[in-house]
Design an enzyme around this catalytic site. Structure first.
Site, PDB file in Angstrom:
ATOM      1  N   ILE A 134      43.842  36.029  45.215  1.00  0.00           N
ATOM      2  CA  ILE A 134      43.576  36.612  43.901  1.00  0.00           C
ATOM      3  C   ILE A 134      43.233  35.356  43.118  1.00  0.00           C
ATOM      4  CG2 ILE A 134      44.529  37.708  41.875  1.00  0.00           C
ATOM      5  CD1 ILE A 134      46.296  39.374  43.582  1.00  0.00           C
ATOM      6  N   PRO A 135      41.963  35.150  42.891  1.00  0.00           N
ATOM      7  CA  PRO A 135      41.404  33.903  42.351  1.00  0.00           C
ATOM      8  C   PRO A 135      41.683  33.530  40.907  1.00  0.00           C
ATOM      9  CG  PRO A 135      39.715  35.547  42.366  1.00  0.00           C
ATOM     10  CD  PRO A 135      40.937  36.195  42.984  1.00  0.00           C
ATOM     11  N   CYS A 136      42.937  33.213  40.619  1.00  0.00           N
ATOM     12  CA  CYS A 136      43.248  32.833  39.242  1.00  0.00           C
ATOM     13  C   CYS A 136      42.692  31.430  38.976  1.00  0.00           C
ATOM     14  CB  CYS A 136      44.752  32.862  39.015  1.00  0.00           C
ATOM     15  SG  CYS A 136      45.692  31.866  40.155  1.00  0.00           S
ATOM     16  N   HIS A 137      42.313  30.733  40.042  1.00  0.00           N
ATOM     17  CA  HIS A 137      41.767  29.384  39.852  1.00  0.00           C
ATOM     18  C   HIS A 137      40.358  29.416  39.286  1.00  0.00           C
ATOM     19  CE1 HIS A 137      40.483  30.685  43.897  1.00  0.00           C
ATOM     20  NE2 HIS A 137      39.389  29.990  43.644  1.00  0.00           N
ATOM     21  N   ARG A 138      39.732  30.596  39.255  1.00  0.00           N
ATOM     22  CA  ARG A 138      38.376  30.665  38.727  1.00  0.00           C
ATOM     23  C   ARG A 138      38.353  30.893  37.229  1.00  0.00           C
ATOM     24  NH1 ARG A 138      36.762  32.454  44.498  1.00  0.00           N
ATOM     25  NH2 ARG A 138      36.772  34.707  44.233  1.00  0.00           N
TER      26      ARG A 138
END
Length: 172
Positions: A134-138
């Site tokens: 779940i790409p919270c880094h984006r």
DNA sequence: CAGGATCTACTTG
DNA sequence: CAAGTAGATCCTG
């Protein structure tokens, strides 16, 4: 607003070129993924349902791909019941950001129709139980700065770099 | 009630 | 420009 059955999770180590991640599964799917930690805990249980074994393989495959070229696919189902309703909305929105793309905290707030809850969105990102997948880094700050990352900024930078997003400015 | 993975607007070197 | 400040906002434990 918690809706938690609080069932025990099955933990499984996943070896990658960046260290050993740990995935935890509940009876309905992947509930948590943690970055490599110094300590090498985990009492591995070898007797698990074929269902979980299958999810574990999918998780491993997806994670490997994500760390290789950022293109992850074939996810196992996620168990996000741990989160509040608000957090789940944020996490759902996060999943719509495609690899190679980027978003801002305010943009995310707008996406869930709560344009003023910018700050709360940041907190929700920090509470993401399944980073990387779940790409919270984006999610970057509006001023093109990198923002924060609970797992450690180095990971955020690494992940963004893998996905070809290295134009951001480091904050600190 | 305090504290965040924020933001915008504004003021200063 | 960069850096610092103030105030607005809102979910969480």
């Amino acid at each position: 607003m918690q809706i938690l059955p609080e069932s025990p999770l099955v933990a499984a180590p996943i070896e990658t070129r960046f260290g050993v991640f740990i995935a935890r599964f509940s009876e309905i799917g992947l509930a948590q993924l943690s970055f490599p930690h110094e300590s090498q805990p985990i009492a591995t249980c070898s007797i698990v349902s074929p269902q979980i074994r299958s999810w574990c393989n999918q998780t491993e495959e997806a994670l490997q791909n994500a760390l290789q070229n950022g293109s992850a696919q074939g996810f196992p189902p996620f168990d996000l019941r741990r989160g509040t309703e608000f957090q789940q909305r944020v996490w759902r929105a996060l999943q719509t950001i495609k690899a190679g793309e980027t978003m801002t905290y305010s943009g995310l707030a707008a996406a869930i129709y709560q344009p003023t809850a910018v700050r709360a969105v940041g907190s929700a990102c920090g509470a993401n139980p399944i980073p990387v997948l779940i790409p919270c880094h984006r999610v970057l700050a509006a001023n093109r700065k990198i923002g924060g990352f609970s797992g450690g900024l180095q990971w955020k930078e690494l992940l963004l770099e893998i996905e070809g997003q290295d134009g951001f400015v480091r904050l600190i």
